[in-house]
Design a protein around this motif. Structure first.
Motif, short mmCIF file in Angstrom:
data_model
loop_
_atom_site.label_atom_id
_atom_site.label_comp_id
_atom_site.label_asym_id
_atom_site.label_seq_id
_atom_site.Cartn_x
_atom_site.Cartn_y
_atom_site.Cartn_z
N ASN A 236 0.80 -1.22 0.00
CA ASN A 236 0.00 0.00 0.00
C ASN A 236 0.84 1.28 0.00
OD1 ASN A 236 -2.85 0.81 0.12
ND2 ASN A 236 -2.20 1.90 1.96
N SER A 241 1.05 6.26 -1.28
CA SER A 241 1.47 7.29 -0.31
C SER A 241 2.73 8.04 -0.76
CB SER A 241 1.71 6.64 1.05
OG SER A 241 0.55 6.04 1.55
N LYS A 440 4.14 -7.18 8.27
CA LYS A 440 3.45 -7.50 9.51
C LYS A 440 3.18 -9.00 9.55
CE LYS A 440 3.17 -3.00 9.10
NZ LYS A 440 3.56 -2.47 7.78
#
Ligand code: AMP
Ligand code: DBH
Length: 544
Positions: A236, A241, A440
């Motif tokens: 992402n 971003s 993660k």
């Protein structure tokens, strides 16, 4: 098929539209419009390919026609597992044009994860590259198909063997595309998975385009910018971003780095005059180490973004003097909320904080364990709601009940402090996942795999601070019967067909977990105790 929705309550949706955050833009319309406005400009550079915006559109249209010719229908989901190659963009934009829904898998994912994404999204097709980094994805696709015989189509970029060749997708003037609803779900992003397997994150055209349009502005992107995708394109962070979508939004050029290592990235920066890129902290450390003796000219680089895991102030301080560019800290999540330090912030804020939210409409609550707001400067649990933060995961009632408050705030699981200026400083987290160099990893998920081994009685997986990775995974294992060897357990994890980054870095055998409170401690407490004991032992050893 379970419909894809992102349930923003109507009054919120209306508010976000009225405020001009959601402008009715969609991915297909964005691509067509940019091709019309910036046609001859370079959109994509990757490998030995250089595509203008006109070419990007043409290739996406060919891909769209090819997918539709397979018989896929608007709304069908397609799992995309591609490395940083130009075809990533023709595939994804092709799917958007055909109103098919990409589901993003990382190149590191293996059978267990891919099957989970295909099942959970009820995907009709799976797109892979033939090979990448010495791994043959056709072999993976074959075993995936054995497990899921109903999987409709496997499309291969490169030598397709028995599968469908992406290179055979050609434009068909007979095919007409209709535009999607801006409020409809454009794609499914995956969560890092804090408990168990990754969850699917439905993002709409409205909300996602707002997030990267506003990000592009905050990050100073213009049509003259050159954005390098250093992290995997499915992440992402490099996606939005401001990422390549932010770059395409303003007509900039996107350079795909096949690897983020200084050896690969530095020559690309020099050759293509890259102005901005994003890294996770361990890579930023490598760049800081390599830059002073590098023979490559990095002077085009204006902004280095670092995010995905906490970048420590001592390292952050070194970015400007070593690389001669501005550091931008980015604290974001695939579920929505993204925080940035601003390019003109005082150095102290850039070094010490993880930034502030994109939008004035981002609602940020920092609360104690009872849900009461804490004072500025005190650490608490971060909850958030806003114009680009999801209200629900796809088809996962359990996760939805755990992850959202009744009034629709997303419980990020992060523990943060707010400065008087409204900047967030990440302190840690409330959930038990491991943030290994920005990946993660769910402790539950790894424990579950270890428990499948016949000689494992019980297992608890924790994060241990690591100089290079930020955190590494350590598995405490109680053996049963013949005690297995650590390398054998790691090899066993690989037979579970999971991404390599999930194999524990360290395995510690223990006789029992907690003799005094058997059955009375939660796994969370147990993990905390094991971690504390381990760190205390390490310190003792270091002091000797
Ligand atoms: P995911 O939900 O998988 O997209 O992962 C997002 C999570 O990554 C956040 O909730 C944080 O725990 C972590 N994260 C992202 N950026 C940062 C950062 N700059 N500093 C600390 N943690 C971060
Ligand atoms: O870690 C992340 O998921 C992340 C980090 C920075 C992210 O999703 C983002 C920016 O958008």
């Amino acid at each position: 098929m379970i419909p894809l929705v992102q349930p923003f309550p109507p009054e919120f949706a209306e508010r976000y539209r009225e405020a001009g955050f959601w402008r009715g833009e969609t991915f297909p319309q964005m691509l067509r419009d940019r091709a019309a406005r910036f046609g001859d400009r370079l959109a994509v550079i990757g490998g030995d390919q250089r595509w203008t915006y006109t070419e990007l559109l043409a290739r996406a249209e060919a891909a769209a026609c090819g997918f539709l010719r397979l018989g896929l229908k608007p709304g069908d989901r397609v799992v995309v597992q591609l490395p940083n190659i130009p075809e990533f963009f023709s595939t994804v934009f092709g799917l958007f044009l055909a109103r098919l829904v990409p589901v993003y898998a990382l190149p590191a994912h293996r059978q267990t994860e891919v099957v989970h994404f295909l099942r959970r999204s009820e995907a009709a097709a799976y797109v892979v590259a033939a090979t990448h980094d010495g791994f043959d994805y056709r072999v993976l696709a074959r075993s995936v198909r054995e497990e899921l015989p109903d999987l409709g189509h496997v499309v291969v970029v490169g030598e397709a063997q028995e599968f469908t060749a992406f290179s055979g997708f050609t434009y068909d003037p007979e095919k007409a595309f209709s535009d999607p609803e801006p409020s409809s779900v454009a794609f499914l992003q995956i969560s890092g998975g804090s408990t168990g397997l990754s969850k699917l994150i439905p993002r709409t055209h409205d909300d996602y385009i707002y997030s990267f349009r506003a990000s592009a502005e905050i990050c100073g992107l213009t049509h003259e910018s050159v954005y390098m995708v250093a992290l995997p394109a499915a992440h992402n962070f490099p996606m939005s971003s401001p990422g390549y979508f932010g770059a395409f939004y303003v007509g900039a050029t996107v350079v795909l780095a096949p690897s983020p290592s200084p050896e690969t990235a530095f020559p690309l920066i020099e050759r293509e005059k890259v102005t901005i890129t994003g890294l996770v902290p361990p890579l930023a450390l490598l760049w800081l180490q390599a830059a002073p003796t590098s023979k490559y000219d990095l002077s085009s680089l204006q902004v280095l973004q670092v995010g995905g895991a906490k970048f420590m102030p001592e390292s952050a301080k070194r970015v400007r003097p070593t690389l001669g560019c501005t550091l931008q800290q980015v604290f974001g999540m695939a579920e929505g909320l993204v925080n940035y330090t601003r390019l003109d912030d005082p150095e102290e804020i850039i070094v010490e904080t993880q930034g502030r939210p994109i939008s004035e409409a981002d609602e940020v609550l920092i609360v104690d364990d009872q849900g009461n707001p804490v004072a500025d400067g005190e650490a608490g649990n971060l909850l958030t709601r806003g114009p680009y933060t999801i209200r629900a995961y796809h088809n996962d009632a359990g996760a939805n009940a755990r992850s959202f408050t009744e009034d629709g705030f997303y419980k990020t699981g992060d523990v943060v402090k707010r400065t008087p200026e409204g900047y967030l400083v990440v302190q840690g987290r409330a959930t038990d996942h491991i943030n290994r160099a920005g990946e993660k990893i769910s402790a539950d998920e790894i424990e579950d795999h270890l428990l499948a081994h016949p000689n494992v009685f019980d297992a608890a997986v924790v994060s241990i601070p690591d100089q290079f990775l930020g955190e590494r995974t350590c598995a405490f294992v109680i053996p049963q019967g013949e005690k297995p060897k650590a390398p054998a357990l790691k090899a066993f994890m690989r037979t579970r067909k999971v991404a390599d980054f999930k194999v524990p870095d360290q395995i510690v055998f223990v006789e029992a977990f907690d003799l005094t409170a058997v059955g009375k401690v939660s796994r969370k407490e147990l993990r905390a105790r094991l971690r504390a004991q381990f760190l205390a032992d390490e310190q003792l050893k270091a002091g000797q």
